[in-house]
Design a protein around this motif. Structure first.
Motif, mmCIF file in Angstrom:
data_model
loop_
_atom_site.group_PDB
_atom_site.id
_atom_site.type_symbol
_atom_site.label_atom_id
_atom_site.label_comp_id
_atom_site.label_asym_id
_atom_site.label_seq_id
_atom_site.Cartn_x
_atom_site.Cartn_y
_atom_site.Cartn_z
ATOM 1 N N THR A 55 -3.212 10.463 -3.526
ATOM 2 C CA THR A 55 -4.046 11.079 -4.568
ATOM 3 C C THR A 55 -3.358 11.092 -5.940
ATOM 4 O O THR A 55 -3.954 11.531 -6.920
ATOM 5 C CB THR A 55 -4.368 12.532 -4.174
ATOM 6 N N LEU A 56 -2.105 10.627 -6.002
ATOM 7 C CA LEU A 56 -1.359 10.685 -7.272
ATOM 8 C C LEU A 56 -1.905 9.693 -8.285
ATOM 9 O O LEU A 56 -2.282 8.569 -7.944
ATOM 10 C CB LEU A 56 0.123 10.397 -7.029
ATOM 11 N N LYS A 57 -1.920 10.135 -9.550
ATOM 12 C CA LYS A 57 -2.326 9.262 -10.656
ATOM 13 C C LYS A 57 -1.475 9.566 -11.875
ATOM 14 O O LYS A 57 -0.847 10.621 -11.967
ATOM 15 C CB LYS A 57 -3.812 9.474 -10.997
ATOM 16 N N GLY A 58 -1.472 8.626 -12.832
ATOM 17 C CA GLY A 58 -0.822 8.880 -14.110
ATOM 18 C C GLY A 58 0.669 9.144 -14.010
ATOM 19 O O GLY A 58 1.399 8.453 -13.288
ATOM 20 N N GLU A 59 1.125 10.187 -14.711
ATOM 21 C CA GLU A 59 2.555 10.474 -14.800
ATOM 22 C C GLU A 59 3.189 10.812 -13.450
ATOM 23 O O GLU A 59 4.284 10.324 -13.155
ATOM 24 C CB GLU A 59 2.789 11.641 -15.791
ATOM 25 N N PRO A 60 2.542 11.605 -12.563
ATOM 26 C CA PRO A 60 3.142 11.859 -11.243
ATOM 27 C C PRO A 60 3.376 10.572 -10.441
ATOM 28 O O PRO A 60 4.382 10.433 -9.749
ATOM 29 C CB PRO A 60 2.117 12.762 -10.548
ATOM 30 N N LEU A 61 2.434 9.615 -10.554
ATOM 31 C CA LEU A 61 2.596 8.346 -9.842
ATOM 32 C C LEU A 61 3.745 7.541 -10.430
ATOM 33 O O LEU A 61 4.526 6.926 -9.708
ATOM 34 C CB LEU A 61 1.295 7.539 -9.909
ATOM 35 N N GLN A 62 3.878 7.581 -11.766
ATOM 36 C CA GLN A 62 4.978 6.857 -12.408
ATOM 37 C C GLN A 62 6.333 7.446 -11.999
ATOM 38 O O GLN A 62 7.297 6.711 -11.781
ATOM 39 C CB GLN A 62 4.828 6.897 -13.934
ATOM 40 N N LYS A 63 6.403 8.752 -11.873
ATOM 41 C CA LYS A 63 7.652 9.386 -11.427
ATOM 42 C C LYS A 63 8.006 8.966 -9.999
ATOM 43 O O LYS A 63 9.175 8.810 -9.651
ATOM 44 C CB LYS A 63 7.525 10.910 -11.507
ATOM 45 N N THR A 117 0.832 -1.206 0.000
ATOM 46 C CA THR A 117 0.000 0.000 0.000
ATOM 47 C C THR A 117 0.865 1.254 0.000
ATOM 48 O O THR A 117 0.529 2.250 -0.648
ATOM 49 C CB THR A 117 -0.941 0.000 1.219
ATOM 50 N N LEU A 118 1.988 1.223 0.702
ATOM 51 C CA LEU A 118 2.887 2.380 0.729
ATOM 52 C C LEU A 118 3.401 2.724 -0.665
ATOM 53 O O LEU A 118 3.684 3.885 -0.975
ATOM 54 C CB LEU A 118 4.078 2.108 1.659
ATOM 55 N N LEU A 119 3.511 1.701 -1.535
ATOM 56 C CA LEU A 119 3.968 1.918 -2.912
ATOM 57 C C LEU A 119 2.806 2.104 -3.876
ATOM 58 O O LEU A 119 3.010 2.170 -5.085
ATOM 59 C CB LEU A 119 4.823 0.737 -3.376
ATOM 60 N N ARG A 120 1.596 2.133 -3.353
ATOM 61 C CA ARG A 120 0.373 2.276 -4.158
ATOM 62 C C ARG A 120 0.157 1.088 -5.097
ATOM 63 O O ARG A 120 -0.456 1.233 -6.152
ATOM 64 C CB ARG A 120 0.408 3.590 -4.954
ATOM 65 N N LEU A 121 0.678 -0.077 -4.704
ATOM 66 C CA LEU A 121 0.367 -1.301 -5.448
ATOM 67 C C LEU A 121 -0.998 -1.829 -4.990
ATOM 68 O O LEU A 121 -1.635 -2.611 -5.688
ATOM 69 C CB LEU A 121 1.446 -2.364 -5.211
ATOM 70 N N ILE A 122 -1.418 -1.436 -3.784
ATOM 71 C CA ILE A 122 -2.763 -1.679 -3.266
ATOM 72 C C ILE A 122 -3.318 -0.328 -2.848
ATOM 73 O O ILE A 122 -2.616 0.471 -2.224
ATOM 74 C CB ILE A 122 -2.736 -2.646 -2.062
ATOM 75 N N GLU A 123 -4.561 -0.059 -3.196
ATOM 76 C CA GLU A 123 -5.158 1.239 -2.868
ATOM 77 C C GLU A 123 -5.697 1.239 -1.434
ATOM 78 O O GLU A 123 -6.395 0.305 -1.034
ATOM 79 C CB GLU A 123 -6.298 1.555 -3.837
ATOM 80 N N PRO A 124 -5.386 2.277 -0.653
ATOM 81 C CA PRO A 124 -5.906 2.361 0.712
ATOM 82 C C PRO A 124 -7.369 2.791 0.735
ATOM 83 O O PRO A 124 -7.849 3.445 -0.190
ATOM 84 C CB PRO A 124 -5.013 3.428 1.351
ATOM 85 N N MET A 125 -8.079 2.442 1.793
ATOM 86 C CA MET A 125 -9.452 2.904 1.979
ATOM 87 C C MET A 125 -9.462 4.338 2.503
ATOM 88 O O MET A 125 -10.293 5.150 2.111
ATOM 89 C CB MET A 125 -10.188 1.989 2.967
ATOM 90 N N SER A 126 -8.543 4.612 3.427
ATOM 91 C CA SER A 126 -8.448 5.960 3.994
ATOM 92 C C SER A 126 -7.075 6.138 4.620
ATOM 93 O O SER A 126 -6.299 5.191 4.733
ATOM 94 C CB SER A 126 -9.541 6.180 5.048
ATOM 95 N N GLY A 127 -6.778 7.360 5.022
ATOM 96 C CA GLY A 127 -5.499 7.658 5.642
ATOM 97 C C GLY A 127 -4.575 8.409 4.693
ATOM 98 O O GLY A 127 -4.910 8.658 3.523
ATOM 99 N N GLU A 128 -3.385 8.760 5.188
ATOM 100 C CA GLU A 128 -2.415 9.525 4.396
ATOM 101 C C GLU A 128 -1.083 8.792 4.326
ATOM 102 O O GLU A 128 -0.643 8.188 5.309
ATOM 103 C CB GLU A 128 -2.184 10.899 5.034
#
Length: 628
Positions: free
Chosen positions: A434-442, A413-424
């Motif tokens: 909240t990152l998606k697309g190119e920012p997440l790839q970077k 989850t810390l690497l966003r390989l699993i999406e969290p339900m809540s939290g930061e």
């Protein structure tokens, strides 16, 4: 001395391929008596498992027993029989009956399409002339003996207690109702399939199957390798009880000398197909003679010391091969490990404390949906439930707990390989949830992971060089293919492999080498943060020591920050500055690594520490005194 039940003399097993012959077992001899446990220990490829397969008559083509004798005495005062000379049909009468075996991986040993009741009764009916009903009763008795099923009285008591708490009237369960409930409870266990049981429960099924025909000889081939330390301790205690109660001879095979101290009376140390040392367990631990044995004893992380670097087998011996193919071992006197002082540890922790966190996790929750009728989500199983912590730059944060506690889910989850339900999840001051697309790839360039199983983490059809080069291509690192190849060669050499490995495939490497390749791939993009998810748990203890030393060296060289996930607290203590103890999705204890070990506050942490096999002469002596 009691009568021997197994006498192996000058056993040789060869494997032939394309005209080349390799001796997997090269002239070994040992003896086992009734009621005795012989531990066979050595690294992968030493010939341990092949020895057990030879005793069971399970060596298959292209392998063959090319020499030696295996004498087995199946009845007291009866003449022994040579298992090597037995025809297949006669050998089948002994295999599974008088001689039983527990394999390393229970999930691959049990048939997934049949329930455990069918598989247990099938084994009993094959070796004992009993009806299906009698076989079922024996299967239930076996499951109760290995403590997978409670006794009939315990089941009745459970139902009575449950009835008191849930019943809305004052009526009581009568004896007939209780008997029916007990039968239903036992039938329900027999009807379960392998995938419905945990690793520890599956191993208990395998033990029940092995002892169902009351064997004289039980062979246990790495029976606890894939289990948590607490489950491992339970299984070892169970096997000791069963052996003493049934007076069996047992061969216990492992790569971990720490486990041998917990169960074995005598020990045979194997290296490249030969027994290099053979003696009592107390002697092996108190005064090992062979340099290989000394290396195995020394390379496991100790809970009572804090060396800068772990000793490995290569610190105790050098190995050369003569032109005729003979292996020559030269012993070496290792350098005394440099201990990290308490002052140095305190200074490092004080320096880390002053730094701004690289990663901050706040009230993180991750759940997996449980679906009901028509696929509608009815509830969530919380794998991570309100977890908060931070990690400083250059720190190693240990994350320890049993399987199923949520460690791996948290890491992914810390690497966003699993999406969290809540939290930061705040990395370098930015909430990455909240990152998606190119920012997440970077972000992937800065955060990497080393998985538990290196073979499944590498594509078997892709050459090693291409696997390491892939992230360079995805993130457009390097202007030319030549520059990228040079970067790959540099990374391989940095993790202790030759640049020639570029052209080879994963199956051409050992487990430790494959893990080094995975580490090299994780370093390809110069990340700041790496999660090591059980990255050494599948390795031999000597290879494990090499990989742990490598991870520490790389951390110093590249200023890396680690989260080190493991169920083994001794490994986590060696690697970590601070430790988080996780149980059922929550952090139950956290603190400085040394403090967690010395003064654990939670009962769960105390149980984890107590379950760690230390591997010492004192441990052997205490166990033998308890047995007396």
């Amino acid at each position: 001395m009691r009568e021997s039940i197994l006498d192996v003399r000058n056993l040789q097993v060869e494997f032939s391929d394309d005209g080349n012959s390799v001796k997997a077992v090269d002239g070994i001899s040992f003896e086992l008596h009734r009621g005795e446990t012989l531990g066979i220990v050595g690294e992968s490829g030493s010939g341990k498992s092949v020895t057990s397969l030879a005793v069971m008559g399970l060596v298959q083509t292209p392998g063959r027993i090319s020499g030696g004798e295996i004498w087995f005495r199946h009845q007291e005062n009866a003449p022994p029989i040579n298992l090597v000379e037995l025809p297949l049909q006669q050998m089948q009468l002994y295999r599974g009956g008088d001689i039983a075996m527990i394999f390393q991986e229970p999930m691959s040993s049990l048939n997934p399409v049949y329930n455990i009741g069918f598989q247990l009764t099938e084994a009993i009916m094959r070796h004992q002339k009993v009806s299906q009903g009698e076989a079922k009763q024996k299967a239930i008795a076996g499951l109760q003996e290995v403590k997978l099923l409670p006794s009939d009285e315990q089941i009745k008591q459970q139902y009575l207690e449950s009835w008191k708490q849930t019943s809305v009237n004052s009526s009581k369960l009568n004896e007939r109702q209780l008997t029916d409930l007990v039968k239903q409870h036992k039938d329900a266990m027999l009807e379960r399939y392998p995938h419905q049981l945990s690793g520890g429960q599956l191993q208990r099924v395998m033990i029940a199957m092995a002892i169902s025909c009351n064997p004289l000889l039980l062979i246990a081939d790495e029976p606890t390798t894939a289990l948590d330390v607490t489950v491992q301790a339970t299984i070892l205690e169970l096997m000791r009880e069963l052996q003493q109660r049934r007076d069996m001879g047992m061969i216990f095979i492992t790569h971990d000398l720490g486990l041998i101290a917990e169960i074995a009376d005598s020990v045979a140390v194997m290296y490249k197909g030969k027994i290099v040392e053979y003696g009592s367990a107390a002697q092996i631990f108190s005064n090992p003679q062979h340099p290989y044995t000394k290396g195995l004893v020394a390379c496991r992380p100790s809970l009572n010391s804090h060396p800068q670097k772990l000793l490995t087998v290569s610190d105790y011996m050098s190995v050369e091969e003569t032109p005729s193919g003979q292996v020559v071992i030269q012993g070496k006197e290792p350098l005394t490990p440099i201990e990290v002082t308490r002052e140095e540890i305190a200074a490092r922790l004080a320096n880390l404390k002053e730094q701004k966190p690289l990663l901050e996790v706040r009230d993180l929750k991750v759940g997996f949906p449980v679906r009901g009728v028509f696929g509608k989500t009815t509830r969530y199983t919380m794998a991570v439930n309100g977890v908060s912590f931070d990690v400083k730059p250059g720190e190693t944060l240990g994350l320890v707990g049993e399987s199923g506690c949520g460690k791996t889910t948290l890491g992914r989850t810390l690497l966003r390989l699993i999406e969290p339900m809540s939290g930061e999840i705040i990395f370098e001051g930015q909430d990455i949830t909240t990152l998606k697309g190119e920012p997440l790839q970077k972000l992937r360039r800065e955060m990497q992971i080393v998985f538990q199983n290196p073979f499944s983490a590498l594509d078997p059809r892709m050459k090693v060089g291409d696997a390491i080069m892939e992230p360079l291509l995805i993130h457009s690192v390097g202007k030319t293919s030549k520059q990228r190849r040079e970067r790959v060669a540099e990374l391989l050499e940095r993790v202790g492999l030759s640049a020639d490995a570029i052209k080879r495939y994963p199956h051409q490497f050992s487990g430790g080498q494959r893990q080094r390749i995975c580490i090299a791939r994780s370093l390809a993009l110069n990340p700041k943060f790496i999660i090591c998810d059980e990255s050494v748990s599948a390795l031999d203890v000597s290879v494990q020591a090499q990989v742990l030393n490598l991870l520490k060296e790389l951390q110093d060289d590249f200023k890396l920050t680690y989260i080190f996930i493991s169920h083994d607290l001794s490994v986590v203590k060696f690697m970590s500055d601070r430790i988080l103890v996780m149980n059922r999705g929550q952090i139950v204890e956290q603190g400085i690594a040394e403090s967690i070990y010395r003064e654990p506050k939670e009962e769960y942490t105390q149980r984890l520490i107590a379950s760690i096999p230390t591997g010492s002469a004192e441990r052997v002596q205490k166990r033998q005194l308890r047995a007396l």
